[in-house]
Design a protein around this motif. Sequence first.
Motif, mmCIF file in Angstrom:
data_model
loop_
_atom_site.group_PDB
_atom_site.id
_atom_site.type_symbol
_atom_site.label_atom_id
_atom_site.label_comp_id
_atom_site.label_asym_id
_atom_site.label_seq_id
_atom_site.Cartn_x
_atom_site.Cartn_y
_atom_site.Cartn_z
ATOM 1 N N PRO A 143 92.002 -55.831 -46.709
ATOM 2 C CA PRO A 143 93.328 -55.198 -46.764
ATOM 3 C C PRO A 143 93.994 -55.277 -48.147
ATOM 4 O O PRO A 143 94.594 -54.305 -48.611
ATOM 5 C CB PRO A 143 94.140 -55.979 -45.725
ATOM 6 C CG PRO A 143 93.138 -56.687 -44.875
ATOM 7 C CD PRO A 143 91.900 -56.840 -45.668
ATOM 8 N N GLU A 144 93.842 -56.423 -48.819
ATOM 9 C CA GLU A 144 94.513 -56.607 -50.113
ATOM 10 C C GLU A 144 93.961 -55.625 -51.152
ATOM 11 O O GLU A 144 94.705 -55.026 -51.929
ATOM 12 C CB GLU A 144 94.306 -58.056 -50.576
ATOM 13 C CG GLU A 144 95.164 -58.441 -51.771
ATOM 14 C CD GLU A 144 94.759 -59.809 -52.307
ATOM 15 O OE1 GLU A 144 94.525 -59.900 -53.518
ATOM 16 O OE2 GLU A 144 94.657 -60.758 -51.497
ATOM 17 N N LYS A 145 92.632 -55.452 -51.149
ATOM 18 C CA LYS A 145 91.998 -54.527 -52.107
ATOM 19 C C LYS A 145 92.424 -53.085 -51.824
ATOM 20 O O LYS A 145 92.642 -52.295 -52.743
ATOM 21 C CB LYS A 145 90.472 -54.653 -52.035
ATOM 22 C CG LYS A 145 89.959 -55.940 -52.661
ATOM 23 C CD LYS A 145 88.459 -56.028 -52.550
ATOM 24 C CE LYS A 145 87.979 -57.368 -53.087
ATOM 25 N NZ LYS A 145 86.728 -57.788 -52.488
ATOM 26 N N PHE A 148 86.939 -51.513 -55.409
ATOM 27 C CA PHE A 148 86.834 -52.944 -55.724
ATOM 28 C C PHE A 148 85.632 -53.561 -55.007
ATOM 29 O O PHE A 148 85.226 -54.676 -55.320
ATOM 30 C CB PHE A 148 88.092 -53.691 -55.237
ATOM 31 C CG PHE A 148 89.324 -53.449 -56.070
ATOM 32 C CD1 PHE A 148 89.549 -54.168 -57.237
ATOM 33 C CD2 PHE A 148 90.255 -52.495 -55.696
ATOM 34 C CE1 PHE A 148 90.684 -53.954 -57.999
ATOM 35 C CE2 PHE A 148 91.398 -52.276 -56.457
ATOM 36 C CZ PHE A 148 91.598 -53.004 -57.611
ATOM 37 N N HIS A 149 85.103 -52.810 -54.008
ATOM 38 C CA HIS A 149 84.092 -53.356 -53.101
ATOM 39 C C HIS A 149 82.719 -53.483 -53.773
ATOM 40 O O HIS A 149 82.123 -54.573 -53.789
ATOM 41 C CB HIS A 149 84.010 -52.464 -51.861
ATOM 42 C CG HIS A 149 82.861 -52.769 -50.954
ATOM 43 N ND1 HIS A 149 82.817 -53.901 -50.184
ATOM 44 C CD2 HIS A 149 81.693 -52.091 -50.713
ATOM 45 C CE1 HIS A 149 81.683 -53.912 -49.487
ATOM 46 N NE2 HIS A 149 80.982 -52.823 -49.789
ATOM 47 N N GLN A 150 82.202 -52.377 -54.353
ATOM 48 C CA GLN A 150 80.837 -52.421 -54.891
ATOM 49 C C GLN A 150 80.692 -53.353 -56.104
ATOM 50 O O GLN A 150 79.676 -54.039 -56.224
ATOM 51 C CB GLN A 150 80.323 -51.005 -55.177
ATOM 52 C CG GLN A 150 80.061 -50.254 -53.867
ATOM 53 C CD GLN A 150 79.367 -48.929 -54.060
ATOM 54 O OE1 GLN A 150 78.184 -48.882 -54.378
ATOM 55 N NE2 GLN A 150 80.102 -47.837 -53.864
ATOM 56 N N PRO A 151 81.703 -53.425 -57.011
ATOM 57 C CA PRO A 151 81.562 -54.406 -58.104
ATOM 58 C C PRO A 151 81.355 -55.832 -57.585
ATOM 59 O O PRO A 151 80.620 -56.620 -58.188
ATOM 60 C CB PRO A 151 82.887 -54.278 -58.860
ATOM 61 C CG PRO A 151 83.294 -52.865 -58.639
ATOM 62 C CD PRO A 151 82.886 -52.561 -57.220
ATOM 63 N N GLU A 152 81.988 -56.136 -56.440
ATOM 64 C CA GLU A 152 81.812 -57.470 -55.857
ATOM 65 C C GLU A 152 80.438 -57.596 -55.194
ATOM 66 O O GLU A 152 79.740 -58.590 -55.381
ATOM 67 C CB GLU A 152 82.918 -57.719 -54.826
ATOM 68 C CG GLU A 152 83.009 -59.165 -54.409
ATOM 69 C CD GLU A 152 84.298 -59.434 -53.641
ATOM 70 O OE1 GLU A 152 84.210 -59.561 -52.405
ATOM 71 O OE2 GLU A 152 85.375 -59.480 -54.277
ATOM 72 N N GLN A 153 80.050 -56.572 -54.451
ATOM 73 C CA GLN A 153 78.761 -56.593 -53.745
ATOM 74 C C GLN A 153 77.587 -56.746 -54.715
ATOM 75 O O GLN A 153 76.626 -57.446 -54.432
ATOM 76 C CB GLN A 153 78.572 -55.305 -52.935
ATOM 77 C CG GLN A 153 79.482 -55.174 -51.728
ATOM 78 C CD GLN A 153 79.237 -56.280 -50.725
ATOM 79 O OE1 GLN A 153 80.010 -57.239 -50.614
ATOM 80 N NE2 GLN A 153 78.131 -56.178 -49.986
ATOM 81 N N PHE A 154 77.675 -56.066 -55.872
ATOM 82 C CA PHE A 154 76.590 -56.118 -56.849
ATOM 83 C C PHE A 154 76.826 -57.187 -57.924
ATOM 84 O O PHE A 154 76.084 -57.272 -58.893
ATOM 85 C CB PHE A 154 76.412 -54.736 -57.504
ATOM 86 C CG PHE A 154 75.759 -53.729 -56.596
ATOM 87 C CD1 PHE A 154 74.389 -53.743 -56.394
ATOM 88 C CD2 PHE A 154 76.514 -52.779 -55.931
ATOM 89 C CE1 PHE A 154 73.778 -52.819 -55.547
ATOM 90 C CE2 PHE A 154 75.921 -51.851 -55.080
ATOM 91 C CZ PHE A 154 74.541 -51.874 -54.889
#
Length: 412
Positions: free
Chosen positions: A199-201, A255-261
Amino acid sequence: MHDRRHDHRRLGRELSLFDTDPLIGAGLPYWLPDGATVRHTLEEYIRAAERRAGYQHVYSPVLGKRELYEISGHWAHYSDDMFPPMDLGGEQVVLRPSLCPHHAVIYRSRSHSYRELPLRMAELGGMYRFELSGVLGGLTRVRAIQLNDAHIFCTLDEVAEEAQAALEMIRRAYEALGITPTRYRLSLPGPGGKYVAAPEKWQRSIALLTDALDRSGLPYEAAGGEAAFYGPKIDVQVTDGAGRESTLSTVQVDFHQPEQFDLHYIGPDGDRHRPVMVHRSIIGSVERAVAHLVEQHGGAFPAWLAPTQLVILPVSDTELPNAEALARRCTRLGLRARIAGPDRGSLGARIREARLVPYQAVVGAKEAADDHIALRLRDGRRLHPRPVGDVLTRVSALIGAHSTDLWAEAAS
């Protein structure tokens, strides 16, 4: 009301732009020479615009291991739209449904300093969507897509400015293509589980895109349930002749994929920091863009995009050598010209046949003797005979500027 004359599927066949064959398969159109010229010209325009805006171009394969899409989140949230995996020596490989995971891996392959950011990576690349046969049609819904895609890796402080710059690139491209957007949509998540739970992202991403829209001074409407699974997006909507609305261009914050990878850059403090990934597409899928252009212009493309830019009409066989010399001059200048000689019928019939060509150059006995041409414009204007060099210089300048004007009088 749908203008049948401007249905891109019918026009595409009539104008020999593209076609389909059941042997190749549904949703897999092939491009004929004139259609390929339009597509190639459009792709070159986009690549040049991206180079000017500081993008670096890459190529990446259309296949990837299933694991790549498990990491990116596509497998969990998007697998219904993906083709089934292929077994390859004990590994599962899939046709990619998007380019962003490949670009994340390319970014990760080298270390990056904050001084390199924003790093803008672009590719006109193939991707594949498992569309059901019932929704396929012409170029608007296809299974093999050529996407004008790019990913900007930047700091949080740079996101709004980069999104705004992408919106300005979209505005300029639409101006050159003669496209009028219907509206700008801020696409937000809706109910259901197809979105990444962070939610924050989401709140930060929505605030950044809203800021970019406000900075651009663009009116927009919010729409729930239209976001990508990994983040909100700005969608630029266009409407076809039947009044159907579709998305042509997008700007997205992720913001999701930079964290995932586990993407990072080294900041001025010497520590590792996480970049933000901005996805943006200026014309979206080349197929959908060309479909919209065919319908918008009824096949009468802006001169810079037209498959044939100038048709040469020798009045009789006597002027054929002059017509051939003119065609060679056009080719040397990079203009797409062809000759429609007397064997194609009367002058009137040839003029009617070439009604969609931006420039018609009539070469009669007097023009041939004086090295002049009498130019007819697609919009019905007729210009007095002028020296060939003068005409070609002005036409080349308008085409080189990606102008939608057919003629501009030289300033006195």
